[in-house]
Design a protein around this motif. Structure first.
Motif, mmCIF file in Angstrom:
data_model
loop_
_atom_site.group_PDB
_atom_site.id
_atom_site.type_symbol
_atom_site.label_atom_id
_atom_site.label_comp_id
_atom_site.label_asym_id
_atom_site.label_seq_id
_atom_site.Cartn_x
_atom_site.Cartn_y
_atom_site.Cartn_z
ATOM 1 N N LYS A 76 30.554 -4.513 9.034
ATOM 2 C CA LYS A 76 29.039 -4.546 8.887
ATOM 3 C C LYS A 76 28.692 -3.598 10.365
ATOM 4 C CE LYS A 76 27.959 -7.626 5.625
ATOM 5 N NZ LYS A 76 28.176 -7.017 4.541
ATOM 6 N N GLY A 77 27.651 -2.938 10.120
ATOM 7 C CA GLY A 77 26.899 -2.653 11.548
ATOM 8 C C GLY A 77 27.532 -1.765 12.214
ATOM 9 N N ALA A 78 27.581 -1.964 13.751
ATOM 10 C CA ALA A 78 28.066 -1.089 14.601
ATOM 11 C C ALA A 78 29.719 -0.844 14.514
ATOM 12 C CB ALA A 78 27.731 -1.710 16.164
ATOM 13 N N GLU A 79 30.338 -2.223 13.957
ATOM 14 C CA GLU A 79 31.692 -2.105 13.783
ATOM 15 C C GLU A 79 32.149 -1.099 12.834
ATOM 16 O OE1 GLU A 79 35.377 -5.328 12.516
ATOM 17 O OE2 GLU A 79 33.152 -5.620 12.118
ATOM 18 N N ARG A 80 31.406 -1.278 11.643
ATOM 19 C CA ARG A 80 31.609 -0.273 10.446
ATOM 20 C C ARG A 80 31.526 1.228 11.107
ATOM 21 N NH1 ARG A 80 31.957 0.068 4.945
ATOM 22 N NH2 ARG A 80 31.272 1.665 4.055
ATOM 23 N N LYS A 81 30.349 1.702 11.746
ATOM 24 C CA LYS A 81 30.025 2.754 12.136
ATOM 25 C C LYS A 81 31.146 3.182 13.053
ATOM 26 C CE LYS A 81 26.308 5.295 14.353
ATOM 27 N NZ LYS A 81 25.134 5.228 15.064
ATOM 28 N N GLU A 82 31.533 2.615 13.986
ATOM 29 C CA GLU A 82 32.607 2.964 15.002
ATOM 30 C C GLU A 82 33.809 3.119 14.132
ATOM 31 O OE1 GLU A 82 35.152 1.181 18.758
ATOM 32 O OE2 GLU A 82 33.075 0.580 18.417
ATOM 33 N N PHE A 83 34.258 2.284 12.936
ATOM 34 C CA PHE A 83 35.598 2.290 12.271
ATOM 35 C C PHE A 83 35.545 3.842 11.515
ATOM 36 C CE2 PHE A 83 37.594 2.301 8.280
ATOM 37 C CZ PHE A 83 38.924 2.027 8.749
ATOM 38 N N MET A 84 34.351 4.029 10.786
ATOM 39 C CA MET A 84 34.051 5.281 10.121
ATOM 40 C C MET A 84 34.375 6.463 11.071
ATOM 41 S SD MET A 84 33.864 4.432 6.770
ATOM 42 C CE MET A 84 33.293 6.070 6.058
#
Length: 92
Positions: A76-84
């Motif tokens: 979720k959030g920043a972690e998901r954005k960075e992963f994507m």
């Protein structure tokens, strides 16, 4: 003094816009790749090849997005954005 500042800001803004225009976008990169792959094809054959090539590149990007979304489950959030962002850049 204010007019000098205004002129300087306008000049820097126009230079920044010109620099952005010089960098190819994703669609231009796809076109360049397909154009290179088309080689010496001409006429309707080339037109059909380019159409198919661009569609395939779009499909590949959609498949990549699906796979990355699946792998990102639970993030979720920043972690998901960075992963994507990292996932979508792989093999590009």
């Amino acid at each position: 003094m204010k007019s000098m500042l205004f002129i300087a800001l306008c000049l820097s803004a126009s230079l920044a816009a010109a620099a952005d225009d010089a960098a190819p976008n994703k669609q231009q990169n796809k076109m360049a790749q397909c154009n290179q792959e088309a080689g010496d094809k001409k006429g309707p054959e080339r037109k059909q090849f380019m159409s198919d090539c661009l569609k395939n590149k779009q499909k590949a990007q959609q498949e990549k997005m699906k796979a990355c979304n699946k792998d990102a489950e639970g993030k979720k959030g920043a972690e998901r954005k960075e992963f994507m962002a990292t996932c979508l850049k792989k093999d590009s």
